[in-house]
Design a protein around this motif. Structure first.
Motif, PDB file in Angstrom:
ATOM      1  N   PRO A 180      69.092   8.133  69.766  1.00 11.92           N
ATOM      2  CA  PRO A 180      68.909   7.064  68.770  1.00 11.92           C
ATOM      3  C   PRO A 180      68.427   5.715  69.295  1.00 11.92           C
ATOM      4  N   PRO A 181      68.976   5.162  70.386  1.00 14.78           N
ATOM      5  CA  PRO A 181      68.475   3.848  70.818  1.00 14.78           C
ATOM      6  C   PRO A 181      66.996   3.880  71.203  1.00 14.78           C
ATOM      7  N   PHE A 197      61.143   3.016  69.592  1.00 12.45           N
ATOM      8  CA  PHE A 197      59.777   3.483  69.387  1.00 12.45           C
ATOM      9  C   PHE A 197      59.382   3.476  67.904  1.00 12.45           C
ATOM     10  N   GLU A 198      60.347   3.618  67.022  1.00 10.46           N
ATOM     11  CA  GLU A 198      60.091   3.735  65.586  1.00 10.46           C
ATOM     12  C   GLU A 198      59.470   2.470  65.000  1.00 10.46           C
ATOM     13  N   LYS A 199      59.907   1.327  65.472  1.00  6.26           N
ATOM     14  CA  LYS A 199      59.493   0.056  64.868  1.00  6.26           C
ATOM     15  C   LYS A 199      58.413  -0.613  65.710  1.00  6.26           C
ATOM     16  N   ASP A 234      65.153   4.795  80.456  1.00  8.14           N
ATOM     17  CA  ASP A 234      66.521   5.085  80.019  1.00  8.14           C
ATOM     18  C   ASP A 234      66.503   6.081  78.865  1.00  8.14           C
ATOM     19  N   THR A 235      67.118   7.240  79.078  1.00  8.26           N
ATOM     20  CA  THR A 235      67.174   8.267  78.036  1.00  8.26           C
ATOM     21  C   THR A 235      68.281   8.005  77.028  1.00  8.26           C
ATOM     22  N   TYR A 236      69.319   7.263  77.429  1.00 10.89           N
ATOM     23  CA  TYR A 236      70.509   7.008  76.613  1.00 10.89           C
ATOM     24  C   TYR A 236      71.289   8.285  76.292  1.00 10.89           C
ATOM     25  N   THR A 237      71.084   9.330  77.076  1.00 12.74           N
ATOM     26  CA  THR A 237      71.805  10.573  76.799  1.00 12.74           C
ATOM     27  C   THR A 237      73.318  10.395  76.859  1.00 12.74           C
TER      28      THR A 237
END
Length: 713
Positions: free
Chosen positions: A591-592, A597-599, A433-436
């Motif tokens: 952002p989602p 991936f950030e955390k 899912d890209t969340y675009t």
């Protein structure tokens, strides 16, 4: 010698060898062997007695040939072309060519299906029960016939059919990395199938079978030559040869494309520049393109690798990728040709994370490409690794036509020696899912053009085909070619459903064997990830050959070809920090996805080391340390291959003996090389972790120095 002895000798010498002829794999999934279910065999034999093609489709001859071949094999009887509709007739035609089809008044149904879609319906015509295969255009008829035959091959119920199908992507290609000297870059199934020396005078029957196989899964184009292109292919020495292939492929709906060198105006045109804005360069490309179309009126267009890995491109002249692509698009447009411009670009600057570079190079030019340009993007941001997160370019260019580039040839997955079913990898990428446009904006939906203003959609697969008798070297390599075609037609198909089709078309349809083979296929890709690059590790293979482990590779032609550049193992830990405190590759995602991936808490553990550099003692979700978890994955991968070996043994007697033995031997090689991967990587990373291999796991029987010197071919 009496009569009976003579007869016996004749049978022994001439007949028996034919009946016992081993299956060499040449027929791929179009084997058309007799159906082994007596009830279904009787049902099909009763239902299908003749076919009737009304009008004169351009591909009528190939449809007739395919139907005759298929029914003769599957049912043990040849069905003839009738002169009129009769009971049990397969009626084939378009509304434009067939009064019968026109009379069915199905215009609204067909209107939704475009030029390549088809309808298959059970209908009653003049009180006679018939099966209708119809489409708006001739190529749609061919795809419909192959779909219908696939139903019979896989032993589906065909009593009452009402099937509508149309490709969700327009451009569905194989990309051959074949060179004019017959070699194949990253080819593991022998030399090129294109015999340039013999063309155009000699046409190998294999070219027709190649076209049949592609048409059977909906592939509608082929790029004949390597993206690292030799411009000679565009000269008068080779264009007649290309034309000869195009003529063979045309009845099967298969267009020909060429990879072109951006510096061709210099190399074969005698110009001093290849600047895409130079009028002389533009004129040269226009004339060359016109020449190509004189040979091949339905030529598809150009594939271009530019300013990548030393290949020339517009940036050599201070121009952009859009400048280069658009110049070619302009000269192709009058002929309805397209440009596929590869987004696989990166420089040798070690300070810039290679993962960032394709996005940074192309995102600024969103909306700048002409309507007949497709930006061709690899599934991940590095290079066809056993596992990568999807490329952030998918969804990031809403005003540009995008197409997927998958790799069918197993450059990083054991070549033609390892059984790795790639549809699992393809599906994982397509359903990411890209969340675009919010939740549900999968890569598949992006490719289908649901969130773009682009005019074109597409998917390409880097071919794994060579002149090996069975085409792909490994018998299961055929499944990857098959699955790429099926997913290009419908990117939302599942890997499991495609495996089910391929197995039943390729092997005897015996339930225990089908179930066993499907189990092997569905676990194979994860097994390979485990024994090669678990937990998000990547690009740690041997230098140049890309075969076997090479996490110790620390010398290369450029810094970002080193394995150590990617795993960053040291006394503190392992992994590449791509979070906001590192290279910030996560910032290229919506952002989602970025936040996930950030955390470390939310990052999928199978990509953990792609995005994070973590201590060896980091606590995983299992409660184990990162080091112990890493070891467990490496050992699990080997165990999974051993399980695959045991499962394959259960198919003995159900599958062809020659294929059984070949796969058995290849699995033995895979198990041996999986152990090499496991031991080499575990011993190497242990030099940094200084931690023991977890208790209960077999100890490597050789030192690290052995694996460093070992060459896996």
């Amino acid at each position: 010698m009496n009569y009976y002895k003579i007869l016996f000798a004749y049978l022994l010498v001439f007949i028996l060898p034919l009946s016992l002829k081993a299956d060499d794999g040449y027929r791929l999934w179009l084997k058309y062997d007799k159906i082994n279910n007596a009830t279904l065999l009787n049902s099909y034999s009763t239902a299908y007695k003749s076919y009737y093609i009304e009008g004169n489709p351009a591909n009528a001859a190939v449809i007739q040939k395919e139907l005759s071949m298929a029914f003769k094999g599957l049912l043990g009887k040849d069905i003839k072309q009738g002169k009129a509709v009769s009971d049990g007739c397969i009626v084939i035609g378009t509304p434009a060519s067939s009064t019968i089809i026109k009379g069915l008044k199905i215009d609204k149904e067909l209107a939704k299906l475009g030029d390549e879609g088809f309808l298959i319906k059970t209908v009653v015509i003049n009180k006679k029960k018939c099966t209708v295969i119809t489409a708006n255009k001739d190529n749609g008829l061919l795809y419909g016939v192959f779909h219908f035959l696939r139903l019979i091959q896989t032993q589906q119920n065909t009593d009452e059919l009402n099937i509508e199908s149309a490709p969700k992507l327009q451009v569905r290609l194989l990309n051959h990395w074949d060179n004019l000297d017959g070699s194949v870059e990253r080819g593991y199934a022998g030399t090129s199938i294109w015999n340039w020396d013999a063309l155009p005078a000699t046409l190998d029957p294999k070219y027709t079978d190649y076209a049949r196989a592609n048409a059977s899964v909906g592939i509608n184009g082929t790029v004949l030559n390597n993206v690292n292109s030799n411009p000679k292919i565009m000269t008068a020495d080779y264009l007649p040869k290309v034309k000869a292939l195009a003529d063979v492929f045309r009845p099967y709906g298969l267009k020909v494309y060429l990879s072109v060198s951006f510096s061709a105006p210099i190399k074969i045109g005698g110009l001093k520049t290849a600047d895409p804005l130079d009028p002389a360069v533009i004129e040269w490309w226009k004339n060359k393109t016109d020449e190509i179309y004189k040979y091949i009126p339905d030529f598809g267009g150009f594939l271009v690798k530019a300013n990548s890995e030393g290949q020339p491109g517009p940036q050599d002249y201070g121009r952009t990728h859009a400048d280069g692509a658009n110049m070619l698009a302009d000269v192709l447009k009058p002929h309805n040709g397209i440009v596929m411009w590869r987004a696989f670009v990166y420089n040798s600057n070690p300070a810039e994370d290679r993962t960032l570079q394709a996005y940074n190079s192309f995102k600024p030019f969103d909306g700048k490409f002409k309507d007949n340009v497709l930006v061709q993007i690899k599934n991940g941001a590095i290079d066809f690794q056993p596992r990568e997160p999807f490329s952030p370019l998918f969804g990031a260019m809403p005003n540009t036509s995008l197409m997927m580039e998958f790799q069918i040839t197993q450059e990083y997955l054991g070549s033609s020696k390892h059984l790795v079913y790639l549809a699992s990898l393809f599906e994982e990428t397509l359903q990411s899912d890209t969340y675009t446009k919010g939740k549900g904006s999968t890569v598949s939906n992006v490719l289908q053009g649901k969130y773009t203003t682009g005019k074109l959609t597409g998917m390409a697969g880097v071919s794994n085909i060579g002149n090996s008798v069975n085409w792909t070297g490994h018998p299961f390599g055929q499944a990857n070619w098959f699955s790429m075609g099926r997913l290009a037609w419908d990117p939302d198909l599942t890997a499991e459903s495609i495996a089910d089709e391929w197995i039943k078309m390729t092997f005897p349809n015996v339930k225990n064997a089908v179930d066993a083979i499907k189990t092997i296929m569905m676990q194979s890709r994860e097994a390979a990830v485990n024994y090669m690059t678990p937990l998000g590790l990547h690009h740690i293979m041997a230098y140049n050959t890309h075969q076997g482990p090479g996490p110790w590779v620390d010398t290369a032609a450029q810094p970002n070809w080193k394995s150590t550049y990617y795993h960053n193992a040291d006394a503190n830990g392992i992994g590449f920090n791509r979070t906001s405190t590192g290279s910030d590759a996560v910032g290229q995602y919506f952002p989602p996805v970025r936040d996930m991936f950030e955390k470390t808490e939310t990052c999928p553990e199978n990509l953990l080391l792609w995005f994070h550099h973590l201590k060896w003692t980091y606590k995983m979700k299992s409660g184990k340390s990162l080091w112990d978890e890493l070891c467990q994955h490496y050992y699990k991968g080997v165990d999974e291959v051993r399980t695959m070996q045991k499962t394959w043994e259960t198919t003995k007697g159900s599958v062809d003996a020659e294929i059984f033995t070949k796969v058995k031997d290849l699995l033995a090689t895979q198990e041996k090389e999986a152990v090499i991967w496991r031991n080499g990587c575990v011993l190497y990373f242990q030099t940094f972790s200084k931690m023991p291999v977890p208790a209960g796991l077999e100890t490597p029987d050789k030192p690290l120095s052995y694996y460093k010197e070992l060459k896996v071919d």
